[in-house]
Write a protein that holds these residues in place. Structure first.
Motif, PDB file in Angstrom:
ATOM      1  N   THR A 308      -3.962 -33.147  27.892  1.00 25.17           N
ATOM      2  CA  THR A 308      -5.192 -33.247  27.866  1.00 25.17           C
ATOM      3  C   THR A 308      -6.095 -34.051  28.915  1.00 25.17           C
ATOM      4  OG1 THR A 308      -5.080 -33.425  25.965  1.00 25.17           O
ATOM      5  CG2 THR A 308      -6.301 -34.639  26.672  1.00 25.17           C
ATOM      6  N   GLU A 309      -4.510 -34.876  29.163  1.00 28.89           N
ATOM      7  CA  GLU A 309      -5.168 -35.580  30.641  1.00 28.89           C
ATOM      8  C   GLU A 309      -5.834 -35.418  31.787  1.00 28.89           C
ATOM      9  OE1 GLU A 309      -3.791 -39.756  33.627  1.00 28.89           O
ATOM     10  OE2 GLU A 309      -1.699 -38.697  31.849  1.00 28.89           O
ATOM     11  N   GLN A 311      -6.505 -32.398  32.130  1.00 31.77           N
ATOM     12  CA  GLN A 311      -7.897 -31.263  31.942  1.00 31.77           C
ATOM     13  C   GLN A 311      -9.352 -32.244  31.669  1.00 31.77           C
ATOM     14  OE1 GLN A 311      -8.035 -29.330  27.505  1.00 31.77           O
ATOM     15  NE2 GLN A 311     -10.256 -28.200  28.405  1.00 31.77           N
ATOM     16  N   LYS A 312      -9.507 -33.881  31.440  1.00 29.15           N
ATOM     17  CA  LYS A 312     -10.476 -34.596  31.407  1.00 29.15           C
ATOM     18  C   LYS A 312     -10.262 -34.956  33.029  1.00 29.15           C
ATOM     19  CE  LYS A 312      -9.144 -37.303  26.982  1.00 29.15           C
ATOM     20  NZ  LYS A 312      -8.955 -38.493  26.377  1.00 29.15           N
ATOM     21  N   ARG A 313      -9.624 -35.180  33.971  1.00 22.62           N
ATOM     22  CA  ARG A 313      -9.584 -35.322  35.342  1.00 22.62           C
ATOM     23  C   ARG A 313     -10.381 -34.430  36.004  1.00 22.62           C
ATOM     24  NH1 ARG A 313      -3.552 -37.271  35.673  1.00 22.62           N
ATOM     25  NH2 ARG A 313      -3.373 -34.852  37.315  1.00 22.62           N
ATOM     26  N   GLN A 314     -10.322 -33.011  35.353  1.00 20.76           N
ATOM     27  CA  GLN A 314     -10.420 -31.847  35.568  1.00 20.76           C
ATOM     28  C   GLN A 314     -12.290 -31.493  35.285  1.00 20.76           C
ATOM     29  OE1 GLN A 314      -7.853 -28.989  35.445  1.00 20.76           O
ATOM     30  NE2 GLN A 314      -6.328 -29.647  36.370  1.00 20.76           N
ATOM     31  N   GLU A 315     -12.957 -31.983  34.750  1.00 12.01           N
ATOM     32  CA  GLU A 315     -13.941 -31.379  33.684  1.00 12.01           C
ATOM     33  C   GLU A 315     -14.986 -31.249  35.103  1.00 12.01           C
ATOM     34  OE1 GLU A 315     -14.595 -34.366  30.763  1.00 12.01           O
ATOM     35  OE2 GLU A 315     -13.391 -33.179  29.547  1.00 12.01           O
ATOM     36  N   THR A 316     -14.751 -32.544  35.839  1.00 13.34           N
ATOM     37  CA  THR A 316     -16.718 -32.288  36.738  1.00 13.34           C
ATOM     38  C   THR A 316     -15.807 -32.366  38.175  1.00 13.34           C
ATOM     39  OG1 THR A 316     -15.417 -35.032  37.290  1.00 13.34           O
ATOM     40  CG2 THR A 316     -17.009 -35.077  35.639  1.00 13.34           C
TER      41      THR A 316
END
Length: 384
Positions: A308-309, A311-316
């Protein structure tokens, strides 16, 4: 004098004084010792003007060794329009029988080796990049000081047979337990209180430096690269910003193998004829960046997975960067298990994974477009 095209000038720099020597660009020219000057901006500017007056039609090439004096001499000379090179002391050729070393000889040697093209100049970072690097190193130093203070407190407990009842060390509950602890002797109680106060101050110091690093990195021209590298497993913000701060512009390497050799993650080799002998990694180059990559490489012992962490770093981030990061995770996780099954030592496996991580880091840096920084906002971005 005007017939010379290039004049090579060697500088043996120190805190107070600098020895100067030069050699002309012609066959059979002898190295001339110019003398000693002060290591100040005014003295070096005057020296460059004197050489320019003496050789009006020649190009001046200065060279000096990297050291504690930094790069201000390089920046001063280049701002005056002259060529300047900074070389690593470990890469300067030395004759085995040369047992006499003086400042005068060093300056003459530098000028002569620069003329013969036997010196390899190092990468000089921009002032802004060096400032971020200093901030990153300050955080690393603060972390080391904090660990030392914690080790000293643990040593005090070990000597007095005191065991903690709190499992989560250095949490708020653990710190409260420390303040309630009473030692049998007043002198030891003073030592305990001083150690607790030192640890508390150093924790706050680390937090201040981390917050400031997070703020300054957003205004940095390489912040898009820092963001993109966090798409990879094992590379969070502090590892990404520390690696780029130490290495600078990765685009100056035209192949990832050169980047691997630059960081000393390639094996030593002593081959002759049909015999090939390889040893441990060379450990050349920047040790801080190599250590950060070694820490990140240890996360590939687990199965490939996008947490999850992560994936959050990859969102942008752009899709091409995410694809490279996923490809890296699949390959490196498989390679880690394969090498361990072959009976390789864990440290050797981690070093091999860190070496291959550099190839994917290099590939990601080539995909990031560095937008020119707006002087008013000083903010860059990662294009979608």
């Amino acid at each position: 004098m005007s017939k010379h095209n290039i004049v090579f000038i060697g500088l043996d720099t120190h805190k107070v004084s600098t020895e100067v020597a030069h050699i002309e660009d012609q066959r059979g020219a002898k190295t001339v010792h110019q003398g000693k000057i002060k290591t100040t901006k005014a003295a070096i500017t005057k020296l460059a003007s004197q050489y320019q007056s003496k050789y009006p039609n020649a190009t001046l090439h200065f060279v000096y060794e990297a050291g504690p004096c930094g790069y201000w001499i390089y920046r001063l000379l280049t701002s005056l329009g002259h060529c300047c090179y900074v070389v690593a002391p470990s890469l300067i050729p030395k004759k085995p029988g040369d047992k006499v070393k003086t400042d005068k000889r060093d300056a003459m040697k530098l000028a002569k080796l620069l003329k013969s093209e036997d010196l390899t100049p190092i990468y000089v970072p921009e002032p802004e990049d060096e400032a971020i690097r200093d901030l990153s190193r300050a955080r690393e130093t603060a972390m080391k000081d904090l660990k030392d203070a914690k080790y000293q407190l643990k040593g005090l407990f070990l000597r007095n047979n005191i065991s903690t009842k709190v499992k989560d060390n250095w949490s708020n509950q653990h710190l409260r337990w420390l303040t309630e602890l009473v030692l049998p002797h007043p002198s030891q109680q003073i030592v305990l209180q001083e150690m607790i106060q030192t640890i508390t101050e150093r924790i706050k110091r680390v937090e201040r430096l981390v917050n400031e690093l997070a703020h300054q990195a957003k205004l940095w021209r390489y912040y898009p690269v820092v963001q993109a590298l966090q798409a990879m497993r094992g590379i969070r913000f502090l590892v990404a910003v520390g690696t780029i701060a130490e290495l600078g512009d990765l685009r100056r390497f035209d192949h990832p193998r050169k980047l691997m050799a630059y960081l000393g993650l390639v094996p030593k080799e002593n081959s002759s004829g049909d015999n090939r002998k390889q040893g441990a990694i060379t450990k050349c180059g920047n040790g801080r960046a190599r250590r950060l990559l070694i820490e990140g490489a240890q996360t590939y012992k687990h199965n490939a997975n996008v947490s999850t962490e992560l994936q959050k770093r990859q969102e942008t981030l752009p899709k091409v960067v995410i694809d490279i990061a996923w490809k890296a995770q699949l390959r490196l996780c498989r390679r880690y298990k394969r090498l361990m099954q072959r009976g390789k030592h864990r440290n050797i496996v981690v070093a091999a994974i860190a070496r291959e991580m550099l190839a994917y880091i290099w590939a990601i840096s080539r995909e990031v477009i560095l937008v020119p920084v707006d002087p008013s906002t000083r903010i860059s971005r990662v294009p979608a």
